[in-house]
Design an enzyme around this catalytic site. Structure first.
Site, mmCIF file in Angstrom:
data_model
loop_
_atom_site.group_PDB
_atom_site.id
_atom_site.type_symbol
_atom_site.label_atom_id
_atom_site.label_comp_id
_atom_site.label_asym_id
_atom_site.label_seq_id
_atom_site.Cartn_x
_atom_site.Cartn_y
_atom_site.Cartn_z
ATOM 1 N N TYR A 51 17.355 -11.007 -18.099
ATOM 2 C CA TYR A 51 18.272 -11.818 -17.293
ATOM 3 C C TYR A 51 17.867 -11.836 -15.811
ATOM 4 O O TYR A 51 18.711 -11.867 -14.932
ATOM 5 C CB TYR A 51 19.706 -11.288 -17.419
ATOM 6 C CG TYR A 51 20.269 -11.307 -18.835
ATOM 7 C CD1 TYR A 51 19.705 -12.092 -19.838
ATOM 8 C CD2 TYR A 51 21.376 -10.541 -19.169
ATOM 9 C CE1 TYR A 51 20.218 -12.105 -21.131
ATOM 10 C CE2 TYR A 51 21.907 -10.546 -20.460
ATOM 11 C CZ TYR A 51 21.320 -11.338 -21.428
ATOM 12 O OH TYR A 51 21.850 -11.348 -22.706
ATOM 13 N N LYS A 95 11.877 -1.602 -27.064
ATOM 14 C CA LYS A 95 11.046 -2.244 -28.093
ATOM 15 C C LYS A 95 9.590 -2.137 -27.637
ATOM 16 O O LYS A 95 8.856 -3.136 -27.593
ATOM 17 C CB LYS A 95 11.502 -3.706 -28.267
ATOM 18 C CG LYS A 95 10.898 -4.424 -29.448
ATOM 19 C CD LYS A 95 11.408 -3.975 -30.800
ATOM 20 C CE LYS A 95 10.694 -4.723 -31.917
ATOM 21 N NZ LYS A 95 11.105 -4.275 -33.274
ATOM 22 N N ASP A 142 16.008 -2.604 -32.711
ATOM 23 C CA ASP A 142 16.455 -3.162 -34.001
ATOM 24 C C ASP A 142 16.984 -2.064 -34.914
ATOM 25 O O ASP A 142 17.986 -2.246 -35.613
ATOM 26 C CB ASP A 142 15.350 -3.991 -34.671
ATOM 27 C CG ASP A 142 13.977 -3.356 -34.583
ATOM 28 O OD1 ASP A 142 13.831 -2.294 -33.932
ATOM 29 O OD2 ASP A 142 13.035 -3.909 -35.172
ATOM 30 N N ASP A 194 23.397 -5.762 -23.619
ATOM 31 C CA ASP A 194 24.426 -6.791 -23.773
ATOM 32 C C ASP A 194 24.803 -6.905 -25.253
ATOM 33 O O ASP A 194 25.984 -6.870 -25.631
ATOM 34 C CB ASP A 194 23.862 -8.118 -23.246
ATOM 35 C CG ASP A 194 24.921 -9.198 -23.093
ATOM 36 O OD1 ASP A 194 26.117 -8.886 -23.274
ATOM 37 O OD2 ASP A 194 24.550 -10.342 -22.801
ATOM 38 N N ASP A 222 28.395 -5.280 -27.269
ATOM 39 C CA ASP A 222 29.389 -6.087 -27.984
ATOM 40 C C ASP A 222 29.507 -5.615 -29.430
ATOM 41 O O ASP A 222 30.606 -5.516 -29.988
ATOM 42 C CB ASP A 222 29.013 -7.575 -27.962
ATOM 43 C CG ASP A 222 29.559 -8.298 -26.732
ATOM 44 O OD1 ASP A 222 29.818 -7.609 -25.727
ATOM 45 O OD2 ASP A 222 29.734 -9.524 -26.767
HETATM 46 MG MG MG Z 1 28.308 -10.000 -23.359
#
Ligand code: MG
Ligand code: NAI
Length: 333
Positions: free
Chosen positions: A126, A172, A205, A229, A233
């Site tokens: 981001y 990763k 993963d 992120d 969630d």
């Molecule tokens: Mg979010």
């Protein structure tokens, strides 16, 4: 005289204003703070032409902490920037902390979970550097040594402060050899400075899978922006969903606290949103400004409220928002 801490509160949109009003009432009953009001979000945009007015940004730089509820981000206004993203960037709030603890009587697959995700908040996927050349589009994934170091240090300091005994570096690096190679190498260097805290690492993963299968494996996870992120969630589902999840965004000198959920417009004005995420974020804010006792009192009252099953529908109860907050206030003792 003791300096009274200045809190900038930003109501936001949808369920934001009502949850914020409840949170402020709770704070006023257990601590002394000076409130400053700041506007941001879609309502602010409609009124002033910008989702983050300069006055709000200025106040955010001058206060001791920011309490933020949720904002609506309209999908079809070109160049509209979410004020929460701008605030994180402008204030350099590099660490996003999300603690996950199961609450009593909430139907969840694993009882007694207690872990946290520390997500790098300013770079990674981001970074905001994207371009399109014809039919090919690019995003630049920026990982810096300094950025990796400070987020790893935040995670280990948090683990030490909260009594966690292990930090897991999530990455990763087998595919993103250069960027996550640097992140992993740097986080390991920081780990070496905390001999009292164990450190391991895992591929993102596999962590996504293990969070569903054996989340009790984890204590503190530290990871880059996009991975954090997604995993955070996912993790909120393990403790009862978006309505109960709190978060803090920390910089070197500033901090902003907000529930994980958005403005949930369909719940607005219906006295039905779960206030837990907002109130737990408020407890994190109280701890941050040095009101440790008030913070613990609030966290205890919320747990007790769940023990007494006075909760909103999303977590299996039948109370309204106001009724649940009244109960919490009655339990503050
Ligand atoms: Mg979010
Ligand atoms: P949302 O989090 O607002 O709602 C998703 C669903 O989660 C709701 O339909 C509801 O079922 C549940 N939920 C959320 N908060 C709850 C609460 N307190 N109590 C009970 N249930 C709750 O996410 P959505 O619908 O994707 O986005 C709505 C708006 O919020 C959008 O404009 C979006 O851009 C914005 N948003 C803002 C965020 C922020 O301010 N940090 C974060 C996420 C979304």
């Amino acid at each position: 005289m003791l300096h009274m801490k200045k809190i900038l509160y930003i109501d936001g949109d949808g369920i934001g204003p009502e949850l914020m009003a409840h949170a402020r009432r709770v704070v006023d009953s257990i601590a002394k703070v000076e409130w400053m009001r700041g506007e941001a979000g879609f309502a602010a945009y409609q009124k002033t032409g910008t989702p983050l007015p300069d006055a709000t940004l200025q106040a955010a730089k001058e206060c001791d902490a920011i309490l933020f509820c949720a904002v609506t981000t309209p999908p079809n206004i070109p160049n509209y920037k979410s004020p929460i993203v701008s605030l994180r960037k402008e204030l350099d709030l590099y660490a996003n902390l999300r603690p996950f603890s199961t609450l009593p009587n909430v139907p969840v697959p694993f009882p007694a979970l207690n872990f946290a995700i520390v997500r790098e908040n300013t770079e990674g996927m981001y970074s905001g550097i994207e371009k399109r050349e014809g039919d090919t589009a690019y995003a630049t994934r920026v990982i810096t040594k300094d950025g990796s170091e400070r987020i790893a240090r935040f995670a280990f300091d948090y683990a030490a402060r909260m009594g966690f005994s292990k930090v897991t570096i999530v990455h990763k690096a087998n595919v993103l050899r250069v960027t996550d190679g640097l992140f992993l190498e740097t986080a390991r260097e920081v780990a070496a400075q905390y001999p009292g805290i164990a450190c391991d690492d895992a591929l993102v993963d596999s962590v996504a899978m293990r969070l569903v299968k054996s989340p009790q494996d984890f204590q503190v996870i530290v990871t880059t922006n996009l991975f954090g992120d997604i995993l955070s969630d996912e993790s909120s589902a393990l403790v009862g969903g978006l309505g109960v999840a709190p978060s803090g965004n920390y910089g070197a000198h500033r901090a902003l606290f907000e529930p994980v959920h958005g403005s949930a417009p369909k719940y607005a004005g219906k006295d039905s949103a779960n206030p837990t995420g907002m109130l737990l974020s408020t407890a994190m804010m109280l701890e941050h400004i040095g009101e440790k006792e008030a913070s613990e009192k609030l966290a205890r009252a919320i747990r007790e409220c769940y023990l007494q099953k006075v909760t909103t529908r999303d977590v299996g109860g039948s109370a309204g928002t106001g009724g649940m907050v009244e109960k919490v206030m009655g339990l503050l003792g």
